[in-house]
Design an enzyme around this catalytic site. Structure first.
Site, PDB file in Angstrom:
ATOM      1  N   HIS A 333      31.764  31.312  34.043  1.00 15.76           N
ATOM      2  CA  HIS A 333      31.795  32.723  34.414  1.00 15.76           C
ATOM      3  C   HIS A 333      30.447  33.214  35.109  1.00 15.76           C
ATOM      4  CE1 HIS A 333      34.822  34.130  31.759  1.00 15.76           C
ATOM      5  NE2 HIS A 333      34.799  33.113  30.900  1.00 15.76           N
ATOM      6  N   LYS A 521      28.981  49.169  32.373  1.00 15.41           N
ATOM      7  CA  LYS A 521      28.969  47.796  32.249  1.00 15.41           C
ATOM      8  C   LYS A 521      27.559  47.493  31.707  1.00 15.41           C
ATOM      9  CE  LYS A 521      29.706  47.518  36.681  1.00 15.41           C
ATOM     10  NZ  LYS A 521      30.798  46.617  36.794  1.00 15.41           N
ATOM     11  N   ARG A 522      27.394  45.926  31.433  1.00 13.11           N
ATOM     12  CA  ARG A 522      26.132  45.475  30.872  1.00 13.11           C
ATOM     13  C   ARG A 522      25.198  45.848  31.802  1.00 13.11           C
ATOM     14  NH1 ARG A 522      24.577  40.188  31.292  1.00 13.11           N
ATOM     15  NH2 ARG A 522      26.227  39.485  32.516  1.00 13.11           N
ATOM     16  N   LYS A 527      23.634  43.854  38.581  1.00 10.43           N
ATOM     17  CA  LYS A 527      24.986  44.673  38.755  1.00 10.43           C
ATOM     18  C   LYS A 527      24.368  46.107  39.375  1.00 10.43           C
ATOM     19  CE  LYS A 527      26.975  42.889  34.648  1.00 10.43           C
ATOM     20  NZ  LYS A 527      28.502  42.390  34.983  1.00 10.43           N
ATOM     21  N   THR A 629      35.900  42.952  34.820  1.00 11.35           N
ATOM     22  CA  THR A 629      37.046  43.447  34.547  1.00 11.35           C
ATOM     23  C   THR A 629      37.198  44.978  34.483  1.00 11.35           C
ATOM     24  OG1 THR A 629      36.603  43.052  32.230  1.00 11.35           O
ATOM     25  CG2 THR A 629      37.790  41.405  33.475  1.00 11.35           C
ATOM     26  N   LYS A 633      40.291  47.912  35.023  1.00  8.78           N
ATOM     27  CA  LYS A 633      40.707  49.145  34.234  1.00  8.78           C
ATOM     28  C   LYS A 633      40.434  50.440  34.964  1.00  8.78           C
ATOM     29  CE  LYS A 633      38.512  46.131  30.771  1.00  8.78           C
ATOM     30  NZ  LYS A 633      37.305  45.776  30.020  1.00  8.78           N
TER      31      LYS A 633
END
Length: 792
Positions: A333, A521-522, A527, A629, A633
């Site tokens: 991952h 998100k985390r 990110k 993901t 969505k």
């Protein structure tokens, strides 16, 4: 067949037995429990039939440290096909189903995309009637509950089990014993039903809870040694108390290793017990059992299976090794080297001496094989499982598993050509891609019933809730103004719902007529929530300089948790909250922009945020995000992406069209080239890109206050100064800043043309079919596990 009378009687009976209460006097939490248990009564027979059917043939098992399930009630009712009937019955009892749903605690079993993916896979496997069982741990407090104090993240226990969990059944009679070096643990299983959509099949998620052999030492208590009397109980239960305990100390690392071993050992012992009941020789184990390791957390299962086969089943090493190689497959991952789990040898050996011994045998076996293949000494050293006093769990997984898969096309290619290139050259046949997906049941039918009903009206069927590819038929409406306006009306309705929810949860008013620009998100540096923050601050300063700037109103919404020990991630949260405080209290900008950082972002909050978004922020450094993901969505809920060509964004724009999204930034190849040549100098961008220095300097010039923690200086230094192994601006924020700003200006311009904006939304929504987790899990079933659908 649903029986209204029986259902009402079940609710009354459960309230009486569990709480000694009647419906008219029951608390909302008590009603939720009773209703959920009454639904369990509806599904239990089919659940048992499914288990019996699966047990007769080949099965697959998903080993995962996380399952980010979300609330179960609404999702279960949709999958059972009785949502409307239950709503009607409850209405007759003066109960509002929506109110009852809000009383359910999110199961605290996951943290981010890894766990949410596992949850989607469980839903899809049940829907497709595939014999897949999930194995995990039942964390009593799960991931922490997040709050903010003066802009800082605060963590408190997430007591999701405080009102009991009506959806799990304790299976005390199937308890297994797990031996750690210094203690013996009872692993007690709790089974949760995973209900398939439009089928009677109900799959199982089995979670282990750690307990001591003896709960209470009466003799010690009698001697007034009260703490010691329960010491063994507490130490045992610590293992499944919290998801990802802080591992910044040796004690924390030991606890994490114990967690991983408990998951692996208990699950394998359970499987072997089931298999032996078939009275088939143990050498045939792989013909009936396939195990998917979800990232490196459960990789200790590999040597544990060998240990069980040798020490408890009497096989020799070669037989055990062959069984192992045919049984396991591994999902990678991450591209981040630091996230590929490694264990310090002395610690590992102390906690799991026998497992360490087995890993050394596997390691030597690998070295012999590498030398036999005439690999260079450098390559051999780079591929050693045990090297420089570290155990490389990813290398163990790749060597022992028959299949290794990435989770997006770009991610898999990067693994093959860069990060895992040595392994790919040696074992090209092992590598596959399985692009991630999401379940349309939760992320469309449950979270956006308004859009679901509209799509059903257009298509004349609900089949798209299983087969999202059907949505492509709606391309014929791309120039239909009435349909496009209806889509925008639904989006407005979801924005109004989110506005109300944020007002209740955050005590902040937002403008539903503004662009809802959302990054949820985390919290991790790659990110790049920080890039988003810099752009917001730059936009604010430009507005201050030019108050008549003609921009669309914008509400920037963040949601993210930072790991408790991740200092810089927590600093970024504080920084964004400081920016929010500055902007939201400045009346001169007339509410043109607003910043909201929602607290305790989880699945249930996500169900409100995804459908209401106008813009999906997917701005990770290219080459760093394996898949994502959340991007899927948003797409399914008719939201264009602003993002880099990273992870599944690449495939999203392939499906929906580059012209319907907003792509910016350096490509992964360009970034790799700059790293290789050491040619990236962030200071050049800092000095020369208009407006960049001004926003970056707010970290150190007193504009914002970090309460003398040094947090903001730490961020500043990470961007401009070399620190040991870490190069400055490791995630290329400065490199991409100006391009991101231009992309945001393009968003602003595009949003002004409502008809064309609606077309972008439409094209994203109708082309989301590829990202159905049903497609993903069916590929795992056919191409990795070789299991077939078994409908009861």
């Amino acid at each position: 067949m649903f029986n209204k009378k029986n259902f009402k009687e079940d609710i009354e009976l459960i309230l009486k037995i569990k709480y000694g209460n009647k419906l008219e006097n029951a608390l909302e939490e008590e009603k939720f429990y009773a209703i959920s248990k009454a639904i369990m009564n509806i599904l239990i027979d089919d659940w048992n039939k499914t288990k019996n059917k699966y047990n007769k043939g080949k099965e697959a098992y998903y080993f995962s440290a996380e399952y980010l399930m979300g609330r179960a009630l609404g999702n279960n009712l949709i999958n059972l096909g009785i949502y409307d009937e239950i709503k009607e019955v409850l209405s007759e009892l003066n109960i509002d189903l929506n109110d009852i749903e809000s009383k359910e605690e999110d199961a605290g079993l996951g943290n981010g995309g890894l766990g949410r993916l596992a949850a989607c896979f469980m839903d899809s496997s049940a829907t497709l009637n595939l014999p897949l069982t999930g194995y995990g741990l039942r964390y009593n407090y799960g991931i922490f509950e997040q709050a903010f104090g003066d802009g800082f993240q605060l963590e408190k226990a997430n007591d999701w089990l405080k009102n009991d969990d009506p959806w799990s059944i304790k299976k005390e009679d199937e308890t297994v014993i797990v031996n750690l070096n210094n203690k013996t643990i009872r692993a007690v299983p709790y089974d949760t039903p995973i209900i398939g959509y439009d089928t009677k099949n109900t799959n199982t998620l089995r979670l282990w809870e750690a307990h001591p052999i003896e709960d209470f030492d009466f003799s010690l208590f009698n001697d007034q040694e009260y703490d010691k009397a329960v010491e063994k109980k507490n130490r045992a239960e610590d293992i499944t108390r919290v998801l990802y305990p802080n591992d910044s100390t040796e004690k924390g690392k030991i606890l994490r290793l114990e967690q991983q071993y408990l998951l692996a050992s208990a699950s394998l012992k359970d499987l072997i017990r089931k298999f032996k009941n078939k009275n088939i020789d143990i050498s045939n184990f792989p013909q009936y059992n396939k195990i998917q390791l979800n990232d490196t957390h459960p990789v200790v299962a590999i040597p544990e299976l060998i240990r069980i086969l040798i020490d408890e089943e009497g096989t020799d090493f070669d037989t055990a090794w062959n069984i192992c190689k045919q049984t396991f497959s591994y999902t990678n991952h991450t591209i981040l080297q630091e996230a590929l789990e490694k264990w310090y040898v002395p610690l590992f050996r102390e906690v799991l001496p026998r497992i360490y011994e087995i890993i050394t045998i596997i390691s030597e076996k690998l070295i012999d094989e590498l030398k036999h293949n005439e690999l260079s000494e450098d390559k051999v050293n780079n591929m050693k499982i045990i090297n420089h006093d570290l155990i490389h769990m990813a290398w163990l997984a790749i060597y022992a598993c028959h299949t290794v898969n990435g989770v997006a096309a770009l991610h898999t290619e990067i693994l093959k050509n860069q990060e895992l290139n040595n392994w790919y050259e040696l074992y090209p046949e092992k590598f596959q891609n399985k692009t991630n997906g999401i379940t349309p049941r939760r992320w469309l039918a449950l979270s956006n019933p308004e859009l679901t009903n509209f799509l059903e009206e257009l298509l004349g069927t609900k089949d798209f809730i299983k087969d999202l590819d059907i949505l492509k038929k709606l391309e014929k409406f791309i120039d239909d103004e009435e349909k496009l306006n209806k889509l925008l009306e639904i989006k407005k309705e979801k924005k109004l719902q989110l506005k109300e929810y944020i007002k209740i949860q955050e005590s902040i008013e937002i403008d539903e007529n503004s662009i809802f620009d959302i990054q949820i998100k985390r919290l991790h540096e790659y990110k790049r929530q920080l890039l988003n923050a810099f752009h917001i601050l730059d936009l604010y300063y430009r507005l201050k300089e030019n108050p008549s700037m003609n921009i669309e109103k914008r509400t920037f919404i963040f949601g993210a948790k930072a790991a408790p020990g991740y200092f810089r991630a927590k600093a970024i949260i504080k920084y964004i909250n400081e920016i929010a405080k500055l902007i939201n209290n400045d009346e001169e900008i007339k509410g043109k922009i607003k910043v909201v950082f929602v607290h305790n972002y989880n699945v249930s909050y996500g169900e409100k945020l995804f459908p209401a978004a106008d813009l999906s922020e997917q701005i990770s450094t290219a080459g760093k995000e394996a898949s994502g993901t959340g991007n899927m969505k948003f797409m399914l809920n008719a939201t264009p992406t602003i993002g880099t060509l990273d992870g599944a964004n690449v495939e999203i724009v392939e499906e929906a069209g580059m012209e319907n999204n907003f792509i910016f930034g350096a490509h992964s190849e360009e970034i790799e080239e700059m790293k290789k040549n050491d040619s990236y100098n962030p200071r050049e961008y800092y000095e020369n890109v208009k407006g960049l220095k001004r926003v970056v300097d707010t970290l150190i010039d007193g504009t914002f206050d970090d309460n003398s923690t040094g947090m903001f200086r730490n961020i500043y230094d990470s961007l401009l100064n070399t620190n040991g192994w870490e190069r400055p601006d490791n995630y290329f924020i400065f490199k991409d800043f100006d391009d991101y700003r231009r992309a945001q200006e393009h968003v602003d311009k595009a949003y002004k043309d409502k008809r064309n904006w609606a077309k972008k939304c439409w094209m994203n929504m109708i082309n989301a079919g590829k990202f159905n987790s049903d497609r993903t899990i069916s590929q795992y079933a056919k191409e990795i596990w070789n299991i077939d659908s078994k409908k009861i």
